[in-house]
Design a protein around this motif. Structure first.
Motif, PDB file in Angstrom:
ATOM      1  N   SER A  71      -4.538 -40.351   5.508  1.00  0.00           N
ATOM      2  CA  SER A  71      -5.704 -39.460   6.031  1.00  0.00           C
ATOM      3  C   SER A  71      -6.774 -39.613   4.734  1.00  0.00           C
ATOM      4  O   SER A  71      -7.976 -39.637   5.205  1.00  0.00           O
ATOM      5  CB  SER A  71      -5.423 -37.929   5.699  1.00  0.00           C
ATOM      6  N   ALA A 128      -8.926 -37.151  12.452  1.00  0.00           N
ATOM      7  CA  ALA A 128      -8.419 -37.590  13.596  1.00  0.00           C
ATOM      8  C   ALA A 128      -6.867 -38.320  13.277  1.00  0.00           C
ATOM      9  O   ALA A 128      -6.045 -38.327  13.870  1.00  0.00           O
ATOM     10  CB  ALA A 128      -9.143 -38.592  14.258  1.00  0.00           C
ATOM     11  N   VAL A 129      -7.087 -38.995  11.877  1.00  0.00           N
ATOM     12  CA  VAL A 129      -5.877 -39.929  11.567  1.00  0.00           C
ATOM     13  C   VAL A 129      -4.636 -38.796  10.987  1.00  0.00           C
ATOM     14  O   VAL A 129      -3.670 -38.894  11.344  1.00  0.00           O
ATOM     15  CB  VAL A 129      -6.427 -40.791  10.220  1.00  0.00           C
ATOM     16  N   SER A 182      -5.667 -48.379  21.547  1.00  0.00           N
ATOM     17  CA  SER A 182      -7.022 -48.124  21.395  1.00  0.00           C
ATOM     18  C   SER A 182      -7.433 -48.703  22.852  1.00  0.00           C
ATOM     19  O   SER A 182      -8.351 -48.082  23.466  1.00  0.00           O
ATOM     20  CB  SER A 182      -7.499 -49.152  20.355  1.00  0.00           C
ATOM     21  N   VAL A 220     -13.102 -40.948   9.712  1.00  0.00           N
ATOM     22  CA  VAL A 220     -11.951 -40.854  10.863  1.00  0.00           C
ATOM     23  C   VAL A 220     -10.657 -39.802  10.292  1.00  0.00           C
ATOM     24  O   VAL A 220      -9.685 -39.905  10.951  1.00  0.00           O
ATOM     25  CB  VAL A 220     -11.758 -41.756  11.696  1.00  0.00           C
ATOM     26  N   ARG A 251     -10.378 -47.694  14.801  1.00  0.00           N
ATOM     27  CA  ARG A 251     -10.151 -47.159  13.432  1.00  0.00           C
ATOM     28  C   ARG A 251      -9.148 -46.203  13.674  1.00  0.00           C
ATOM     29  O   ARG A 251      -8.149 -46.124  12.622  1.00  0.00           O
ATOM     30  CB  ARG A 251     -11.249 -46.886  12.768  1.00  0.00           C
ATOM     31  N   ILE A 252      -9.347 -45.111  14.408  1.00  0.00           N
ATOM     32  CA  ILE A 252      -8.017 -44.058  14.466  1.00  0.00           C
ATOM     33  C   ILE A 252      -6.911 -44.723  15.030  1.00  0.00           C
ATOM     34  O   ILE A 252      -6.034 -44.154  14.453  1.00  0.00           O
ATOM     35  CB  ILE A 252      -8.846 -43.120  15.692  1.00  0.00           C
ATOM     36  N   ASP A 278     -11.026 -44.873  19.414  1.00  0.00           N
ATOM     37  CA  ASP A 278     -11.665 -45.531  18.543  1.00  0.00           C
ATOM     38  C   ASP A 278     -10.613 -46.361  17.727  1.00  0.00           C
ATOM     39  O   ASP A 278      -9.606 -45.711  17.422  1.00  0.00           O
ATOM     40  CB  ASP A 278     -12.092 -44.423  17.378  1.00  0.00           C
ATOM     41  N   GLY A 326      -8.463 -42.910   6.215  1.00  0.00           N
ATOM     42  CA  GLY A 326      -9.213 -42.706   7.237  1.00  0.00           C
ATOM     43  C   GLY A 326     -10.658 -41.697   6.912  1.00  0.00           C
ATOM     44  O   GLY A 326     -11.645 -42.250   7.594  1.00  0.00           O
TER      45      GLY A 326
END
Length: 171
Positions: free
Chosen positions: A129, A140-141, A106, A137, A114-115, A112, A132
């Protein structure tokens, strides 16, 4: 295009590549193939995002949980009696490593947190997923885990085949 038709195209793409992936013989091939099929359609930008009917997501989460849960048997519990120490060591190591790699990624790559944290987590693609998605998110995850999953499914069996004959010959 009507939302139902769009959803059906995604389902068809996922089903086709999931079935085609069965021919590869790699572990979890249908999951990886379906992910790749639906992902390619989505990334093409030719279709709107799939709109799942209300309650479908919950039903799919229950289905995924049930599939995973049915794999836990009495034999699994018996094995855990002798494997609890490695299970704790592996789990703690993977979680701590995931946190460190996630935070480092990150900061270093400017993504991000979180991602990065959820993408570096040791969970499976479906579970992570879904987590996420709860944080907004999920796509992206899923992308990060898809790269990890496909890489692991392609590389690890080769490594196991290369390493195990060496260990068996030295015993």
């Amino acid at each position: 295009m009507p939302p139902l038709a769009t959803l059906l195209i995604y389902l068809l793409a996922g089903t086709c590549l999931g079935m085609l992936a069965l021919l590869t013989g790699i572990p979890a091939a249908p999951l990886a193939g379906a992910l790749l099929g639906a992902g390619l359609v989505s990334m093409s930008g030719q279709l709107d995002t799939a709109a799942w009917p209300a309650g479908t997501r919950t039903a799919l989460e229950i289905g995924i949980g049930t599939v995973i849960g049915t794999g836990l048997t009495k034999a699994s519990l018996d094995q855990l009696q002798s494997l609890w120490r490695p299970a704790i060591l592996i789990t703690l190591t993977l979680v701590l490593t995931g946190i460190v790699i996630g935070l480092w990624s990150s900061r270093l790559l400017g993504i991000d947190p979180r991602i990065a944290l959820l993408g570096a987590a040791p969970g499976g693609i479906s579970g992570m997923s879904l987590v996420g998605a709860e944080f907004g998110v999920g796509a992206a995850v899923a992308a990060l885990h898809a790269v990890r999953l496909i890489t692991v499914l392609l590389v690890l069996p080769v490594i196991v085949r290369l390493v195990l004959p060496l260990q068996q010959g030295s015993s």
